[in-house]
Design an enzyme around this catalytic site. Structure first.
Site, mmCIF file in Angstrom:
data_model
loop_
_atom_site.group_PDB
_atom_site.id
_atom_site.type_symbol
_atom_site.label_atom_id
_atom_site.label_comp_id
_atom_site.label_asym_id
_atom_site.label_seq_id
_atom_site.Cartn_x
_atom_site.Cartn_y
_atom_site.Cartn_z
ATOM 1 N N HIS A 158 -10.170 -19.998 56.254
ATOM 2 C CA HIS A 158 -10.132 -20.734 54.988
ATOM 3 C C HIS A 158 -10.367 -22.222 55.175
ATOM 4 O O HIS A 158 -10.608 -22.929 54.210
ATOM 5 C CB HIS A 158 -8.773 -20.523 54.306
ATOM 6 C CG HIS A 158 -8.623 -19.148 53.738
ATOM 7 N ND1 HIS A 158 -8.709 -18.882 52.394
ATOM 8 C CD2 HIS A 158 -8.442 -17.951 54.337
ATOM 9 C CE1 HIS A 158 -8.561 -17.580 52.194
ATOM 10 N NE2 HIS A 158 -8.393 -16.988 53.357
ATOM 11 N N ASP A 366 -12.264 -30.638 53.941
ATOM 12 C CA ASP A 366 -11.599 -29.496 53.317
ATOM 13 C C ASP A 366 -12.515 -28.280 53.405
ATOM 14 O O ASP A 366 -13.724 -28.413 53.174
ATOM 15 C CB ASP A 366 -11.315 -29.815 51.834
ATOM 16 C CG ASP A 366 -10.057 -29.114 51.346
ATOM 17 O OD1 ASP A 366 -9.713 -28.065 51.907
ATOM 18 O OD2 ASP A 366 -9.427 -29.622 50.394
HETATM 19 C C1 G6P Z 1 -4.047 -24.003 53.505
HETATM 20 C C2 G6P Z 1 -4.231 -22.979 54.600
HETATM 21 C C3 G6P Z 1 -3.334 -21.776 54.369
HETATM 22 C C4 G6P Z 1 -1.901 -22.225 54.173
HETATM 23 C C5 G6P Z 1 -1.818 -23.255 53.048
HETATM 24 C C6 G6P Z 1 -0.395 -23.796 52.845
HETATM 25 O O1 G6P Z 1 -4.541 -23.516 52.311
HETATM 26 O O2 G6P Z 1 -5.580 -22.579 54.671
HETATM 27 O O3 G6P Z 1 -3.403 -20.894 55.455
HETATM 28 O O4 G6P Z 1 -1.076 -21.136 53.885
HETATM 29 O O5 G6P Z 1 -2.672 -24.326 53.377
HETATM 30 O O6 G6P Z 1 0.137 -24.275 54.043
HETATM 31 P P1 G6P Z 1 1.467 -23.672 54.675
HETATM 32 O O7 G6P Z 1 1.546 -24.261 56.040
HETATM 33 O O8 G6P Z 1 2.569 -24.137 53.771
HETATM 34 O O9 G6P Z 1 1.354 -22.185 54.681
#
Ligand code: G6P
Length: 515
Positions: A158, A366
């Site tokens: 992602h 991003d």
């Molecule tokens: C981004 C990453 C995700 C992640 C999210 C929130 O979107 O691609 O994998 O889950 O951030 O971050 P966190 O560390 O809170 O899961």
């Protein structure tokens, strides 16, 4: 019955009362991809518990089973805070300078990936299709293969994929990035990300590029591709239309009292360029005094990963900077920047997007940025707002009607903001219409369909055919074969694929250290 789709990601949005809204694009995309499918979403519960989870905790909602495990404090520190967020996150966002590698974190990362493989493997059936998401779980396919699972396994990143020279700064990168070659299909957000990874793959000793973006490494074959993630555009647009009539929208409208609204929505993360954005807004107020008291910037920024030092640092930096600017320009009756550290529900956010005259989406880097897409979907097509978008987001390749900016230049962003606020209705409509039309077609359903059918194809590709034929047939003399029709090939492939689960794992799928 169609096969189950098994989604694996670090975070799982378990729909239980009291669970707080999760920030980040992954959850938005995965939730949408699972809608209308039978599947399982497996991952970390978000909880820390010293007792090892014997069995995943299960929550069943309609056709989706949510299966989550807890992590120990050590796992959380080494795998999540450590290798994932102190090393892979900065590195893949081009921030080699912030990478803090340690061997302990590396082995913690591997340990948790093995734990995921053990727990997930226990309930995988041979017909399941496995789709692994994001940088926390790069070695998972290798671990699953080592346990004999022959299922189609795909991976989607992602976040961005940095260029080769940056990737190679990761100590022992071959164990982590190289492990992606155990997936049948590795998906990226953009062609640029995909090509960066292709360049990396070609540095692996013995790796060979095949046709159609396939690569052979040590007898395995992996395919790579660009699959830009998206949103449920039509549903989101409907949500925003309804939210515009909600009490929250009314409340916000009253509190603005005629002020124009500029909106920023980001997790509190250095990759989002929040400091640079605030500086650009400062610059905008400085050089355009006529706009003072006429506009407010609402910056919605849920806190994120606060246990990681660089995140705690940025938290203070943003708060201090906003305080200074509010002190410098603010008046008793006007606050230039409203700053909120909480997350809002999807519905509430969609109403805010619709109410905003301008969205500032200006990350330094991003993978995609779904805020930009949601902003476009939420607009009133008859009187849309304007989008300022960083050229370093994946979304910039698709949202060409945005005002594309370089977030590193505050004068440029300030000038674009002035232009956006003063943009005539006709131009706003001209820019917005094609972007909305694009998103209505290129929605998250299409993303999931395209990815999953590509994954299914990897199981039917000619190389598999010849590998499988070699497994079954005695050596033959090289007489030219009659040319096969497409349906001949398909039939033969389907027959072989049906036999697949009955075979032992081909040796090249078993785990061994390659480099
Ligand atoms: C981004 C990453 C995700 C992640 C999210 C929130 O979107 O691609 O994998 O889950 O951030 O971050 P966190 O560390 O809170 O899961």
């Amino acid at each position: 019955m169609s096969p189950r789709l098994i989604i694996v990601s670090n975070r799982v949005a378990v729909p239980e009362p009291g669970n707080k809204q999760m920030a980040g694009g992954l959850v938005v995309a995965v939730k949408a991809a699972l809608r209308n499918r039978t599947g399982v979403w497996f991952g970390w519960s978000g909880k820390i518990d010293e007792m090892e989870t014997a069995e995943p905790r299960i929550v069943q909602r309609n056709r989706i089973t949510y299966a989550v495990i807890d992590l120990s404090k050590n796992d959380f520190d080494e795998y999540y805070n450590g290798l994932a967020n102190r090393v892979l996150w900065p590195l893949l966002h081009y921030r080699v300078d912030l990478q803090k590698y340690s061997r302990a974190d590396h082995s913690g990362y591997m340990r948790v990936n093995r734990l995921f493989a053990d727990k997930l493997g226990a309930f995988l059936t041979k017909d399941d299709i496995v789709w692994v998401h994001d940088y926390h779980l790069m070695p998972l396919a290798r671990e699953l293969r080592a346990r004999g699972h022959l299922n189609p396994i795909g991976f989607f990143l992602h976040i961005p994929c940095a260029p080769l020279d940056i990737l190679r700064t990761l100590p022992h990168h071959e164990e982590i990035l190289g492990a992606l070659t155990y997936y049948d299909l590795v998906g990226f957000q953009t062609e640029n990300d995909r090509d960066n990874f292709a360049a990396y793959l070609l540095t692996i000793p013995g790796a060979k590029a095949g046709r159609g973006l396939t690569f052979g490494v040590d007898g395995r074959r992996t395919r790579i591709g660009a699959f830009p993630v998206s949103i449920e555009t039509a549903t989101y647009a409907r949500l925003a239309r309804n939210a515009a009539r909600s009490p929250l929208a009314k409340e916000i409208g009253e509190s603005l009292d005629g002020l124009r609204l500029v909106l920023g929505v980001d997790r509190l993360d250095y990759s989002k360029g929040i400091i640079q954005r605030i500086n650009a807004f400062d610059r905008f107020l400085e050089v355009n005094p006529e706009w003072r008291s006429r506009v407010t910037l609402l910056q919605i920024t849920p806190k994120s990963r606060s246990d990681v030092k660089d995140y705690a640092a940025i938290e203070n930096e943003v708060a201090t900077l906003i305080g200074k600017i509010n002190g410098r320009y603010g008046q008793a009756s006007w606050t230039p920047i409203r700053y909120v550290n909480r997350s809002y529900s999807r519905a509430a956010l969609s109403g805010l997007y619709r109410a905003a005259d301008v969205a500032l989406v200006t990350p330094l880097r991003d993978g995609m940025n779904l805020v930009a897409k949601e902003y476009v979907a939420a607009q009133d097509a008859g009187d849309p707002g304007a989008l300022l978008l960083s050229e370093f987001t994946g979304a910039a390749a698709e949202l060409t009607g945005a005002l594309i900016v370089n977030p590193h230049e505050s004068e440029g962003v300030a000038a674009a903001l002035k232009r956006a606020l003063e943009m005539p209705l006709a131009e706003r409509r001209e820019r917005h219409g094609p972007m909305l039309a694009h998103l209505l077609v290129h929605n998250v359903e299409l993303w999931a369909e395209t990815y999953l059918s590509s994954l299914a194809e990897t199981q039917l590709r000619p190389s598999y055919m010849s590998d499988l034929r070699a497994l079954f047939s005695p050596p033959r003399s090289r007489t030219p074969e009659r040319s096969q029709t497409h349906s001949d090939k398909l039939e033969e492939t389907q027959a072989l694929v049906r036999l697949l689960p009955t075979l032992a794992a081909p040796t090249d799928w078993t785990y061994r250290r390659v480099w």
